[in-house]
Design an enzyme around this catalytic site. Sequence first.
Site, PDB file in Angstrom:
ATOM      1  CB  SER A  60      49.184  38.850  51.650  1.00 37.32           C
ATOM      2  OG  SER A  60      47.914  39.188  51.171  1.00 37.32           O
ATOM      3  CB  SER A  94      51.311  37.504  43.388  1.00 35.67           C
ATOM      4  OG  SER A  94      51.020  36.689  44.520  1.00 35.67           O
ATOM      5  CD  GLU A 115      42.903  39.272  40.850  1.00 35.61           C
ATOM      6  OE1 GLU A 115      42.282  40.231  40.367  1.00 35.61           O
ATOM      7  OE2 GLU A 115      43.379  39.302  41.977  1.00 35.61           O
ATOM      8  CG  HIS A 116      37.899  42.178  40.264  1.00 33.48           C
ATOM      9  ND1 HIS A 116      37.143  43.203  40.776  1.00 33.48           N
ATOM     10  CD2 HIS A 116      39.169  42.430  40.641  1.00 33.48           C
ATOM     11  CE1 HIS A 116      37.916  44.026  41.444  1.00 33.48           C
ATOM     12  NE2 HIS A 116      39.148  43.582  41.370  1.00 33.48           N
ATOM     13  N   GLY A 150      34.740  37.525  42.479  1.00 38.68           N
ATOM     14  CA  GLY A 150      34.841  36.528  43.541  1.00 38.68           C
ATOM     15  C   GLY A 150      33.812  36.690  44.648  1.00 38.68           C
ATOM     16  CB  THR A 230      36.289  46.859  44.602  1.00 39.72           C
ATOM     17  OG1 THR A 230      37.295  46.374  43.694  1.00 39.72           O
ATOM     18  CG2 THR A 230      36.935  47.453  45.822  1.00 39.72           C
TER      19      THR A 230
END
Length: 235
Positions: A60, A94, A115-116, A150, A230
């Site tokens: 971001s 990141s 994190e997925h 998450g 997602t």
Amino acid sequence: MAWRSSSGSNRGLIENLYRNGLIKDTRVRDAFLTVDRAHYAPSIPYDDSPQPIGHHATISAPHMHANAVEALLPYILPSDAHPTPRVLDVGSGSGYLTHVMAELVGPNGVVVGVEHIEPLKELGEGNMAKSKEGRAFLEAGRARFRVGDGRKGWVEEGEESEKWDAIHVGAAAAEVHAQMLEQLNAPGRMFIPVDDDISQLGQHIWWVDKDKDGKVTKTKHYPVRYVPLTDAPKK
Ligand code: SAH
């Protein structure tokens, strides 16, 4: 204006965010100053812009990270009454924000990045290991990276009864997921981009506050564009 904060150095970028009122608290400024964004953003790290980091993810923009930390600050900082803040960073990507928040939680606090996508979990962890300070956080367990969905929040093994004082969600959610809300401490705050409707065309930042009695208040803030939260891609 976001681009006005861009600079040729980490210090320049952070000082500009502070001067432009995008970082308001000196403790937030000092935390950002300790983390070199070049360890996390591959191409133009000191630009106030989002950048691709692979796997359809983006780091971001610094002003968004600044705003998220400012919003969550009362729940991230340790105090005499509450010396052990616990922070969840959903969609850690990141790892940049995970690192900044690990600076702020103090020596007895914990930040867990979820994190997925396994390679992104590795990326965040590897980025943090580039600095001496980051390595120390990882070794002490003050910053941890985990693989998981998450949308279900995250429960640390052996810490099942612990809730999160602050939850940062770094991808746009279809809704405020029930398990995340369940895991939010009372008091606690969640910072989450949520789709305006099923068209997924618009999103706004929401603050979801739980007071000490467990009463939940949702406040809608400004419009944003985040990548969606997602299902993990099929391997
Ligand atoms: N805060 C990160 C943002 C990365 S972009 C940064 O600034 O670097 C959003 C991230 O959310 C992506 O890395 C993506 O892989 C992750 N993500 C998307 N859906 C997820 C889910 N269901 N569970 C965990 N992470 C998810």
